[in-house]
Write a protein that holds these residues in place. Structure first.
Motif, mmCIF file in Angstrom:
data_model
loop_
_atom_site.group_PDB
_atom_site.id
_atom_site.type_symbol
_atom_site.label_atom_id
_atom_site.label_comp_id
_atom_site.label_asym_id
_atom_site.label_seq_id
_atom_site.Cartn_x
_atom_site.Cartn_y
_atom_site.Cartn_z
ATOM 1 N N GLY A 185 -30.659 -32.003 -77.787
ATOM 2 C CA GLY A 185 -29.771 -31.210 -76.817
ATOM 3 C C GLY A 185 -30.480 -32.051 -75.388
ATOM 4 N N LYS A 186 -31.202 -32.681 -75.438
ATOM 5 C CA LYS A 186 -31.759 -33.790 -74.141
ATOM 6 C C LYS A 186 -30.631 -34.736 -74.087
ATOM 7 N N GLU A 187 -30.342 -35.252 -75.223
ATOM 8 C CA GLU A 187 -29.297 -36.570 -75.163
ATOM 9 C C GLU A 187 -28.107 -35.891 -74.906
ATOM 10 N N MET A 188 -27.582 -34.749 -75.223
ATOM 11 C CA MET A 188 -26.474 -34.092 -74.773
ATOM 12 C C MET A 188 -26.393 -33.874 -73.426
ATOM 13 N N GLN A 189 -27.559 -33.557 -72.968
ATOM 14 C CA GLN A 189 -27.620 -33.157 -71.472
ATOM 15 C C GLN A 189 -27.445 -34.323 -70.450
ATOM 16 N N VAL A 190 -27.827 -35.390 -70.884
ATOM 17 C CA VAL A 190 -27.734 -36.652 -70.282
ATOM 18 C C VAL A 190 -26.442 -37.377 -70.327
ATOM 19 N N GLY A 191 -26.019 -37.043 -71.743
ATOM 20 C CA GLY A 191 -24.490 -37.515 -72.022
ATOM 21 C C GLY A 191 -23.424 -36.788 -71.003
ATOM 22 N N ARG A 192 -23.768 -35.683 -71.009
ATOM 23 C CA ARG A 192 -22.594 -34.636 -70.204
ATOM 24 C C ARG A 192 -22.767 -35.287 -68.672
#
Length: 291
Positions: A185-192
């Motif tokens: 989820g953290k990776e997705m947050q930064v990716g977005r």
């Protein structure tokens, strides 16, 4: 003769003065000693009690919910009887009571000490479990640094590797899944964040991390869809088509696939897998392909 008399008188005076000073000092010391003797020093004395008595008192306090008192008793066992069998047991219980009190650093320290001293002991797996629990309890929101989340995964994995078949195995696995889901989820947050700012290479790196390293989490579905979106925006059509094809294969009924399919169709394209792409190679490891 007068001078001699005066000298004798002076010496006699000095002698008398020294005697007076010595007597005064002696009186001062005696008075100080009397005051010291009158002090109650019982609070500074560590009363020695048998190890089994202290340990059982700790257990009684713990069972009654008096965790702070229990912790004091377990610590006293270790301090007063450091080489006893009860000290070994008390060390584990001290770690547990510290964990229950929310003193996670103390719990980790006590549990790690036990594992290092007694790695083959029957309670070593429990001590390792407490370390994992202490880090797990400190997992922050997904928007913050995930150091404790990573340490929770690391220590639960260590439990599984060092003590296979322990009674804590299933719970450790469940908590690893939850922690890994948060890391994804953290990776997705930064990716977005990167995608919104059209910083496409940074976005791809984050979404790729999710697909490669967290393929068994719920975030992989969105990560594939975001890869379709990002590659399409960059003009890398073949990669966008491949991401959509892998997404459709694993999650054919998802809204993410429907949105990705519509995006490609808007440009006269459709999902098509390029088997030479990294996305194609990783596709079989995605949880949606299982079963």
């Amino acid at each position: 003769m007068a001078t001699t008399s005066y000298g004798n008188a002076a010496r006699s005076g000095r002698t008398a003065l020294r005697v007076a000073i010595i007597v005064a000092c002696a009186g001062f010391v005696t008075a100080c000693q009397s005051k010291t003797d009158a002090l109650d020093l019982s609070g500074y004395v560590d009363t020695i009690e048998p190890a089994d008595v202290l340990y059982n008192q700790g257990l009684a306090n713990m069972n009654a919910g008096r965790l702070r008192e229990a912790a004091k008793k377990f610590e006293a066992v270790d301090r007063q009887h450091p080489y006893s069998e009860y000290a070994r047991k008390a060390n584990v219980m001290a770690a547990y009571t510290s964990y229950k009190l929310g003193n996670y650093d103390e719990a980790i320290q006590a549990a790690r000490r036990f594992v290092n001293l007694y790695p083959t002991d029957e309670d070593a797996s429990y001590a390792q479990y407490i370390i994992g629990l202490s880090y797990f309890a400190q997992m922050p929101e997904v928007t913050r640094d995930q150091r404790d989340t990573k340490l929770a995964v690391q220590n639960f994995n260590e439990l599984l590797e060092r003590y296979p078949g322990s009674i804590y195995e299933e719970d450790a696995k469940a908590k690893i899944r939850a922690a890994r889901d948060q890391l994804a989820g953290k990776e997705m947050q930064v990716g977005r964040y990167y995608l919104e700012r059209r910083e496409y290479p940074g976005a791809i790196n984050r979404f790729r991390n999710v697909v490669e390293d967290y393929a068994n989490t719920r975030h992989v579905e969105e990560a594939l869809a975001r890869l379709v979106e990002t590659y399409y925006a960059m003009g890398l059509v073949s990669e966008a088509q491949t991401a959509a094809a892998v997404l459709g294969h694993n999650f054919p009924d998802s809204q993410w696939y429907a949105d990705s399919y519509a995006l490609l169709q808007s440009g006269g394209l459709e999902p098509r897998e390029n088997t030479g792409s990294w996305i194609s190679r990783i596709g079989g490891r995605i949880i949606g392909a299982e079963g």
